[in-house]
Design an enzyme around this catalytic site. Structure first.
Site, PDB file in Angstrom:
ATOM      1  N   MET A 195       5.398 -11.408  -1.658  1.00  0.00           N
ATOM      2  CA  MET A 195       6.339 -10.293  -1.778  1.00  0.00           C
ATOM      3  C   MET A 195       7.514 -10.711  -2.647  1.00  0.00           C
ATOM      4  O   MET A 195       8.236 -11.667  -2.305  1.00  0.00           O
ATOM      5  CB  MET A 195       6.871  -9.872  -0.400  1.00  0.00           C
ATOM      6  CG  MET A 195       5.912  -9.020   0.390  1.00  0.00           C
ATOM      7  SD  MET A 195       6.657  -8.511   1.949  1.00  0.00           S
ATOM      8  CE  MET A 195       6.366  -9.933   2.978  1.00  0.00           C
ATOM      9  N   VAL A 196       7.689 -10.000  -3.757  1.00  0.00           N
ATOM     10  CA  VAL A 196       8.800 -10.271  -4.661  1.00  0.00           C
ATOM     11  C   VAL A 196      10.099 -10.205  -3.872  1.00  0.00           C
ATOM     12  O   VAL A 196      10.296  -9.290  -3.065  1.00  0.00           O
ATOM     13  CB  VAL A 196       8.802  -9.261  -5.830  1.00  0.00           C
ATOM     14  CG1 VAL A 196      10.103  -9.308  -6.601  1.00  0.00           C
ATOM     15  CG2 VAL A 196       7.630  -9.539  -6.764  1.00  0.00           C
ATOM     16  N   CYS A 248      -0.656  -5.693  -8.643  1.00  0.00           N
ATOM     17  CA  CYS A 248       0.652  -5.043  -8.782  1.00  0.00           C
ATOM     18  C   CYS A 248       0.558  -3.850  -9.735  1.00  0.00           C
ATOM     19  O   CYS A 248       0.193  -4.006 -10.905  1.00  0.00           O
ATOM     20  CB  CYS A 248       1.688  -6.039  -9.294  1.00  0.00           C
ATOM     21  SG  CYS A 248       3.316  -5.283  -9.436  1.00  0.00           S
ATOM     22  N   ASN A 298      -5.845  -6.860   3.507  1.00  0.00           N
ATOM     23  CA  ASN A 298      -4.418  -6.570   3.338  1.00  0.00           C
ATOM     24  C   ASN A 298      -4.224  -5.066   3.194  1.00  0.00           C
ATOM     25  O   ASN A 298      -5.103  -4.360   2.715  1.00  0.00           O
ATOM     26  CB  ASN A 298      -3.902  -7.314   2.084  1.00  0.00           C
ATOM     27  CG  ASN A 298      -2.479  -6.937   1.725  1.00  0.00           C
ATOM     28  OD1 ASN A 298      -2.230  -6.371   0.653  1.00  0.00           O
ATOM     29  ND2 ASN A 298      -1.556  -7.205   2.605  1.00  0.00           N
ATOM     30  N   GLY A 299      -3.036  -4.620   3.613  1.00  0.00           N
ATOM     31  CA  GLY A 299      -2.716  -3.204   3.489  1.00  0.00           C
ATOM     32  C   GLY A 299      -2.574  -2.513   4.841  1.00  0.00           C
ATOM     33  O   GLY A 299      -2.394  -1.303   4.908  1.00  0.00           O
ATOM     34  N   GLY A 300      -2.642  -3.293   5.917  1.00  0.00           N
ATOM     35  CA  GLY A 300      -2.653  -2.686   7.249  1.00  0.00           C
ATOM     36  C   GLY A 300      -1.291  -2.458   7.882  1.00  0.00           C
ATOM     37  O   GLY A 300      -1.206  -1.838   8.947  1.00  0.00           O
ATOM     38  N   ALA A 345       2.231  -7.975   4.729  1.00  0.00           N
ATOM     39  CA  ALA A 345       3.432  -7.915   3.890  1.00  0.00           C
ATOM     40  C   ALA A 345       4.541  -7.198   4.660  1.00  0.00           C
ATOM     41  O   ALA A 345       5.374  -7.835   5.313  1.00  0.00           O
ATOM     42  CB  ALA A 345       3.129  -7.219   2.569  1.00  0.00           C
ATOM     43  N   ARG A 346       4.544  -5.852   4.651  1.00  0.00           N
ATOM     44  CA  ARG A 346       5.694  -5.126   5.206  1.00  0.00           C
ATOM     45  C   ARG A 346       5.963  -5.427   6.668  1.00  0.00           C
ATOM     46  O   ARG A 346       7.123  -5.611   7.060  1.00  0.00           O
ATOM     47  CB  ARG A 346       5.504  -3.618   4.985  1.00  0.00           C
ATOM     48  CG  ARG A 346       5.692  -3.214   3.516  1.00  0.00           C
ATOM     49  CD  ARG A 346       5.128  -1.841   3.264  1.00  0.00           C
ATOM     50  NE  ARG A 346       3.703  -1.794   3.559  1.00  0.00           N
ATOM     51  CZ  ARG A 346       3.028  -0.710   3.905  1.00  0.00           C
ATOM     52  NH1 ARG A 346       3.647   0.430   4.002  1.00  0.00           N
ATOM     53  NH2 ARG A 346       1.725  -0.762   4.148  1.00  0.00           N
TER      54      ARG A 346
HETATM   55  C1  LIG Z   1       8.846  -5.944  -1.025  1.00  0.00           C
HETATM   56  C2  LIG Z   1       7.426  -6.120  -1.480  1.00  0.00           C
HETATM   57  C3  LIG Z   1       7.148  -6.978  -2.529  1.00  0.00           C
HETATM   58  C4  LIG Z   1       5.835  -7.181  -2.944  1.00  0.00           C
HETATM   59  N1  LIG Z   1       5.573  -8.110  -3.916  1.00  0.00           N
HETATM   60  C5  LIG Z   1       4.288  -8.460  -4.174  1.00  0.00           C
HETATM   61  C6  LIG Z   1       3.991  -9.590  -4.984  1.00  0.00           C
HETATM   62  O1  LIG Z   1       4.877 -10.299  -5.446  1.00  0.00           O
HETATM   63  N2  LIG Z   1       2.676  -9.868  -5.230  1.00  0.00           N
HETATM   64  C7  LIG Z   1       1.654  -9.119  -4.695  1.00  0.00           C
HETATM   65  O2  LIG Z   1       0.485  -9.437  -4.924  1.00  0.00           O
HETATM   66  N3  LIG Z   1       1.915  -8.056  -3.917  1.00  0.00           N
HETATM   67  C8  LIG Z   1       3.198  -7.744  -3.611  1.00  0.00           C
HETATM   68  N4  LIG Z   1       3.460  -6.724  -2.742  1.00  0.00           N
HETATM   69  C9  LIG Z   1       2.331  -6.022  -2.097  1.00  0.00           C
HETATM   70  C10 LIG Z   1       1.990  -6.699  -0.763  1.00  0.00           C
HETATM   71  O3  LIG Z   1       1.642  -8.062  -0.922  1.00  0.00           O
HETATM   72  C11 LIG Z   1       0.854  -5.969  -0.057  1.00  0.00           C
HETATM   73  O4  LIG Z   1      -0.272  -5.965  -0.877  1.00  0.00           O
HETATM   74  C12 LIG Z   1       1.188  -4.520   0.283  1.00  0.00           C
HETATM   75  O5  LIG Z   1       2.508  -4.372   0.767  1.00  0.00           O
HETATM   76  C13 LIG Z   1       0.238  -4.005   1.353  1.00  0.00           C
HETATM   77  O6  LIG Z   1       0.276  -4.831   2.500  1.00  0.00           O
HETATM   78  P1  LIG Z   1       1.028  -4.376   3.846  1.00  0.00           P
HETATM   79  O7  LIG Z   1       0.376  -3.111   4.292  1.00  0.00           O
HETATM   80  O8  LIG Z   1       0.842  -5.514   4.812  1.00  0.00           O
HETATM   81  O9  LIG Z   1       2.457  -4.139   3.486  1.00  0.00           O
HETATM   82  C14 LIG Z   1       4.775  -6.466  -2.323  1.00  0.00           C
HETATM   83  C15 LIG Z   1       5.066  -5.571  -1.285  1.00  0.00           C
HETATM   84  C16 LIG Z   1       6.361  -5.413  -0.871  1.00  0.00           C
HETATM   85  C17 LIG Z   1       6.637  -4.475   0.276  1.00  0.00           C
END
Ligand SMILES: Cc1cc2nc3c(=O)[nH]c(=O)nc-3n(C[C@H](O)[C@H](O)[C@H](O)COP(=O)(O)O)c2cc1C
Length: 472
Positions: A19-20, A116, A214-216, A242-243
């Site tokens: 996550m950036v 991304c 991922n994505g859950g 992630a979130r």
């Molecule tokens: C704040 C933020 C920054 C993210 N930065 C990246 C990143 O640097 N590289 C990447 O592959 N995905 C990035 N993502 C996407 C997440 O890794 C992930 O694929 C996406 O949020 C879905 O997962 P989740 O449902 O667990 O949030 C970012 C998501 C968020 C919310």
């Protein structure tokens, strides 16, 4: 076989997603403390990373990758050794390799971001733009797999059809990657759209490497127990969050999540201990506050400009003072032991750069980059540059390293002759140091005019001859 020992395994794991801004060192350490098995850093762009210098920071006990403008792009420490994955944004196999080599010894694996959808990523051909260029994907991944000793992985989004998605991951698997993370959304889909567990499942069934679902977050994963539910629904080996982890990283705790207040204090302890950028600290804390960011407390946090002020807002001033005093004491001890007085302690490092075949016709007859480097070393009263060359068996190509002033410089590319390989290494060194190379038409290239050294002329050189050029 020996090479495989101790390699990070991606099966049956729970990971902090890249996550950036969020995935910096304090968040990664916190996620590990709470129970994550693997932590990804934020996506770092190859061009920026290729310009970084690896610096051992003895005061913080970290390894830092520092940009020419002194910004720490990536900081890691022994607490996450063996578990941190370096995620890269790239659209170029050779450049990706340069960066992977730079970080290889400090990370457990290297991941390529292919998901991304943001314009800043896709317009450079990176991120999800790669999904429509499978040849490029193959070139990047196989170059990395063959070029470094650590596992290589990638993170993709799903394609509009199940068939295309499965075909793509089968091609990806053939490159030799150790695992593949699948964000179960198409590149046009936003986080509010439901995650396609059926796609992740189809992918998991079609390859034999571990698939990381991922994505859950939000629709499926709200508690620790939900992580397993998501994994089962996606038929995957592992899960990446992630979130859900950004809002409260203690979601990785088997015993149940902690209150966000407690987690924020734990976060701040790491942020101060590892001298995290205060704006990054604030950003991550604001993500945890969520809708309370507009509350009076949130506004006080927002107004803080330093880690010290952030500690004040949280009533952690004593902790801040104690930790700073400990770091200062360590710095003073290092200085009395005769070490460098700077926090940043430099050591011999290797600069890789992509310098393609030595372009002979770009140089006047009898003028070479090696000569320029030699002249410079004499002027700086350094030992003469030393060249080390190796030849690879498969195509008998050459790669040289030049050692000067305790540092090593090498082109990532291989040359047809030893002579050209040495010139390429010299060019890497000259470019890194911002020195003229002697090319026709180059500004300030009048350093050497003849093959034989003209000592009188050299003695008359002043600094303007060696004026620094922008790093490229
Ligand atoms: C704040 C933020 C920054 C993210 N930065 C990246 C990143 O640097 N590289 C990447 O592959 N995905 C990035 N993502 C996407 C997440 O890794 C992930 O694929 C996406 O949020 C879905 O997962 P989740 O449902 O667990 O949030 C970012 C998501 C968020 C919310």
């Amino acid at each position: 076989m020996l090479k495989m020992m101790g390699r990070l395994c991606f099966a049956h794991k729970t990971a902090l997603a890249p996550m950036v801004r969020v995935g910096t060192l304090p968040m990664r350490l916190l996620a590990l403390d709470y129970g994550a098995d693997i932590v990804y850093c934020e996506e770092l762009i190859d061009i920026k990373m290729a310009q970084c210098e690896r610096v051992v920071n003895d005061v913080l006990e970290t390894v830092d990758f520092v940009a020419p403008d002194e910004r720490v792009m990536f900081r890691t420490c022994s607490k996450e050794k063996g578990r941190v994955v370096f995620q890269m944004g790239t659209a170029d196999p050779e450049r990706a390799l340069v960066v992977a080599k730079l970080v290889e010894n400090d990370v457990a694996a290297v991941d390529v971001n292919m998901g991304c959808p943001k314009e800043y990523s896709t317009k450079g051909g990176m991120g999800s733009a790669l999904l429509s260029d499978p040849e490029k994907i193959e070139a990047i991944l196989s170059t990395l797999v063959n070029g470094i000793s650590k596992p290589v992985t990638c993170k993709i989004r799903i394609l509009p059809t199940l068939e295309d998605t499965v075909n793509l991951v089968k091609r990806i698997e053939k490159t030799g990657v150790a695992a593949i993370a699948v964000h179960g959304r198409m590149k046009e889909e936003r986080p509010r759209h439901p995650v396609h567990c059926d796609y992740i499942q189809a992918v998991a069934e079609s390859v034999s490497i571990p698939v990381i679902a991922n994505g859950g977050s939000s629709d499926i994963v709200k508690t620790f127990e939900d992580i397993e539910k998501f994994r089962a629904a996606a038929g995957a080996s592992s899960v990446m969050l992630a979130r859900a982890a950004m809002w409260n990283p203690s979601i990785f705790r088997q015993q149940g999540a902690l209150s966000v207040e407690e987690v924020m204090e734990d976060y701040i302890r790491y942020a101060v201990r590892y001298d995290n950028n205060p704006f990054n600290t604030k950003y991550c804390l604001c993500q945890m506050l969520r809708d309370r960011v507009e509350s009076p407390f949130g506004k006080r946090l927002h107004a803080a400009q330093t880690n010290e002020e952030i500690c004040e807002v949280f009533g952690m001033t004593d902790f801040y003072n104690k930790t700073k005093a400990e770091l200062e004491a360590r710095k003073a001890a290092l200085q009395t032991n005769g070490d460098q007085t700077e926090t940043r302690i430099l050591f011999t490092f290797t600069v890789f750069m992509l310098v393609s075949v030595f372009p002979r016709r770009d140089y006047p007859p009898q003028i070479t980059p090696k000569m320029y480097l030699l002249e410079w070393s004499r002027k700086e009263k350094l030992d003469q540059p030393v060249y080390e060359t190796e030849q690879r068996t498969q195509d008998r190509a050459f790669q040289s390293t030049v050692i000067i002033d305790n540092k090593k410089y090498r082109s990532a590319l291989w040359e047809k002759s030893k002579k050209f390989a040495e010139q390429a290494a010299a060019i890497v060194c000259l470019r890194t140091l911002g020195l003229p190379e002697g090319r026709i038409g180059e500004e300030h290239s009048g350093l050497v005019n003849k093959r034989k050294r003209d000592d009188k002329k050299c003695a008359a050189l002043d600094d303007s001859d060696l004026c620094r050029q922008p790093f490229i």
